[in-house]
Design a protein around this motif. Structure first.
Motif, mmCIF file in Angstrom:
data_model
loop_
_atom_site.group_PDB
_atom_site.id
_atom_site.type_symbol
_atom_site.label_atom_id
_atom_site.label_comp_id
_atom_site.label_asym_id
_atom_site.label_seq_id
_atom_site.Cartn_x
_atom_site.Cartn_y
_atom_site.Cartn_z
ATOM 1 N N THR A 67 0.833 -1.206 0.000
ATOM 2 C CA THR A 67 0.000 0.000 0.000
ATOM 3 C C THR A 67 0.864 1.251 0.000
ATOM 4 O OG1 THR A 67 -1.792 -1.129 1.168
ATOM 5 C CG2 THR A 67 -1.770 1.269 1.263
ATOM 6 N N LYS A 71 0.437 2.051 -3.656
ATOM 7 C CA LYS A 71 -0.932 2.558 -3.478
ATOM 8 C C LYS A 71 -1.941 1.545 -4.024
ATOM 9 C CE LYS A 71 0.607 6.477 -1.841
ATOM 10 N NZ LYS A 71 0.484 6.820 -0.413
ATOM 11 N N GLU A 72 -1.660 0.268 -3.801
ATOM 12 C CA GLU A 72 -2.497 -0.789 -4.369
ATOM 13 C C GLU A 72 -3.793 -0.931 -3.591
ATOM 14 O OE1 GLU A 72 -2.172 -5.559 -5.469
ATOM 15 O OE2 GLU A 72 -0.416 -4.418 -4.801
ATOM 16 N N ARG A 73 -4.888 -1.186 -4.297
ATOM 17 C CA ARG A 73 -6.185 -1.474 -3.690
ATOM 18 C C ARG A 73 -6.395 -2.982 -3.738
ATOM 19 N NH1 ARG A 73 -9.382 3.199 -3.405
ATOM 20 N NH2 ARG A 73 -7.933 4.944 -3.193
ATOM 21 N N GLU A 128 -10.983 -1.805 3.764
ATOM 22 C CA GLU A 128 -10.341 -0.968 2.751
ATOM 23 C C GLU A 128 -11.360 -0.501 1.715
ATOM 24 O OE1 GLU A 128 -6.589 -1.280 -0.375
ATOM 25 O OE2 GLU A 128 -7.904 -3.001 -0.048
ATOM 26 N N THR A 332 -3.206 7.291 3.883
ATOM 27 C CA THR A 332 -3.174 5.830 3.889
ATOM 28 C C THR A 332 -3.895 5.296 5.131
ATOM 29 O OG1 THR A 332 -1.010 5.932 4.982
ATOM 30 C CG2 THR A 332 -1.034 5.619 2.583
#
Length: 493
Positions: A67, A71-73, A128, A332
């Motif tokens: 993350t 910045k991965e979802r 998330e 974040t």
């Protein structure tokens, strides 16, 4: 346009309902051990406990690292979700085999327990997903989700053991499928609308983050979980895979259902900070009531203290779900969600070790001492936090009053400065009114609307002011008024 808006709205309702049902299945999937009418669980070994904690810590560390770097979802990573659903389902199959009397070696038994905790990671991924929506919608989804998990916990008893287990096997895969579908239906236009709500939420949460250090919330979550394990251990000794377990499961489901209804009712009438602080204040008395009733009635009073136990469990999960939204350093909050959830699981591990394992070796007195120490620490920290909260509230009120008084004095001084400039350049009363607005940086259209005159009349007044003051720009006029304002402020001081 109206038809398109209706379609978007309908899609928004569809994704929310699907995600909420998926969350209910996810929560039910993380709490298989509450389905005590289906099987009896033995006390865990130290090796099993350590393996579970290390597994959860390792996965959460990977999520946090990716993350921060990419910045991965993760709720959009379909292979990731599919693998975790498959592993968790395999673990549940192994647990069913154990319940039917099939013996495994210790390494395989540990692997089964570890695999079943993949549902825990799915809960974090759902959190998330809901970080991208406003807090009230997120809390409402959690309220319906936790209530739905309670309903599932009761409904599963209506079926034969084999059918009930078959339903449990579908919980996590179904939850993953609903999460994927919800993400596909959650259109970009909806995200833009939610971003406006989240932007306001971020501004409102700045004060919360200052007043309530995140580490303090994490420690509170862990210590409260230790106390809940003490209550849970009392329940475990009454499990018999028969009538007693049936009563336990129904009562626990009812308590979880009550918690969801209370959450939904409170969030509709309270501000987010008030809502969280009220639950924070309530959770310790709930645990105290449960501990008192369990000590007073023992096994015969299980239904009486299972309701506060289920509500307290739900509150802790809600803290993990909601509190990290207030800590958006570096944008974040998912990182804070991972840390909060690990605190929840670390408290579970400490509770199992300190309340269930150590007393078997060193006597029940040790478990009682641990409960007293943890409760005392929480009681003292809650009292200190309450005093600090009141002190900070009083300071904010004083600062607000000072700011209001300062603003009032500044407005008076500004009005006097504009009046002096008007007299110096022999402006008419109406031109004086226009001057005040010009000095504040307003344009002709705003001035016309504020004074209820036409644009042409406003421009004429502005032209006359510039001619009398021999100016050619609004900035010079503002500088003249500012210089006069400084003079007025010096005279006041």
């Amino acid at each position: 346009m109206a038809a398109g808006g209706s379609k978007a709205q309908g899609s928004g309702g569809g994704w929310f309902v699907a995600a909420t049902i998926g969350l209910a299945l996810c929560i039910a999937g993380t709490e298989y051990e509450r389905y005590t009418a289906l099987w009896v669980f033995e006390t865990r070994s130290v090796a099993e406990l350590a393996s579970i904690v290390l597994f959860i810590a390792a996965v959460l560390a990977v999520l946090v690292n990716r993350t921060l770097r990419r910045k991965e979802r993760f709720y959009r990573n379909k292979p990731f979700l599919a693998v975790f659903a498959a592993v968790q389902t395999a673990g549940l199959a192994g647990r069913c085999a154990q319940a039917m009397g099939i013996a495994f070696s210790e390494p395989i038994s540990i692997a089964v327990s570890v695999a079943m905790h993949c549902a825990s990671i799915l809960f974090v991924v759902y959190a998330e997903f809901f970080l991208d929506v406003g807090v009230r919608k997120a809390v409402s989804a959690f309220a319906f989700g936790i209530a739905g998990a309670g309903v599932l916990q009761i409904l599963v008893l209506a079926f034969e053991w084999q059918v009930a287990v078959g339903a449990l096997v579908l919980f996590v895969p179904g939850s993953v499928g609903l999460l994927m579908w919800s993400d596909a239906q959650y259109l970009d236009g909806m995200r833009e609308v939610e971003r406006e709500d989240i932007a306001a939420e971020v501004r409102d949460s700045e004060g919360f983050a200052r007043d309530f250090p995140f580490w303090e919330y994490c420690i509170s979550i862990a210590l409260l979980e230790v106390l809940l394990i003490a209550l849970h251990s009392t329940v475990m000794v009454t499990q018999d895979s028969g009538d007693a377990s049936f009563v336990i499961q129904v009562t626990s489901g009812i308590g979880t259902l009550i918690a969801g209804a209370v959450f939904y009712a409170l969030v509709r009438y309270l501000q987010e900070t008030e809502f969280l602080e009220l639950l924070r204040i309530l959770v310790l008395p709930l645990v105290l009531v449960g501990l008192y009733v369990s000590a007073l009635f023992g096994a015969s009073g299980v239904p009486l203290y299972l309701v506060p136990l289920a509500v307290a469990y739900s509150i802790l999960l809600l803290f993990v779900w909601t509190v990290p939204r207030n800590y958006r350093k570096g944008n974040t909050p998912f990182v804070f969600t991972c840390i909060a959830y690990f605190s929840y699981r670390a408290g579970w591990a400490l509770g199992v070790y300190g309340i269930m394992i150590l007393p078997d070796r060193f006597g029940d007195l040790l478990g009682t001492a641990i409960v007293l120490v943890v409760f005392s620490v929480l009681l003292i920290s809650s009292a200190v936090r309450l005093l600090q909260f009141r002190r900070n509230s009083a300071r904010r009120i004083d600062k607000a009053k000072e700011a209001a008084e300062l603003q009032a004095n500044t407005d008076i001084a500004f009005a006097e400065a504009c009046a002096r400039v008007s007299r110096r350049y022999q402006l008419t009363p109406r031109e004086g009114e226009v001057l005040v607005l010009l000095a504040r940086g307003r344009n002709a259209r705003h001035i016309a609307e504020a004074l209820v005159i036409s644009d042409g009349t406003a421009r004429t007044h502005i032209m006359h002011i510039y001619q009398k003051m021999e100016l050619n720009s609004q900035q010079v006029l503002m500088d003249i008024v500012d210089a006069e304002l400084r003079e007025v402020m010096r005279e006041v001081q």
